[in-house]
Design a protein around this motif. Sequence first.
Motif: not given
Length: 176
Positions: A75-104
């Motif tokens: 129950g105390d683990m970091d979220s995948p977003i936190e882990v991947f931001k920390r470990e991969f500088s160029d990770v592309m995040l797609v989490n529903g916060n993006e505008k539809k036009a930007d997603l494409l």
Amino acid sequence: ATEVVPIARQHMAMGRKVVVFHDYKKGGGFNPFKVERPAGLKVGEILGDTKTAQFNAALAAFNEKFGDLVNSNLGDMDSPIEVFKREFSDVMLVNGNEKKADLLKRYQSFQDDATGPQVMLVQSAKNKGWSGHDTTGKHQRVLINLGQPTAPTLAIQQEGRIYRTGQVTDAMFRYL
């Protein structure tokens, strides 16, 4: 999510592009093995005295047999977003916060063999409306799912992002 980092790095070192699906935007979660009696519950209040005693005995036996899981820090683990931001500088995040036009544009960027990111972290809800399959043969695709495939239709939909008609290389799938 930390367990998938070396796996993703290994695939990236082999020239593959990696798509990782995860379920939650926020970290933490819960430990599914830690079962507790609801606060304030009195013996016999909901289940009756016999059923409550049976429940408590079963819970005690489970906790004794699987104490390592019950007491783990799931129950105390970091979220995948936190882990991947920390470990991969160029990770592309797609989490529903993006505008539809930007997603494409983001999806097209991932598909770009020359400049696109090698790893994309996608929330499970974003399992349709985009193609991430290998169309050139330069970067084979790997899908890693951080959750177990408990919903077959969802799993098929997610796999379909990189496994499609017209792909040049075979797609690879891994569930953790």
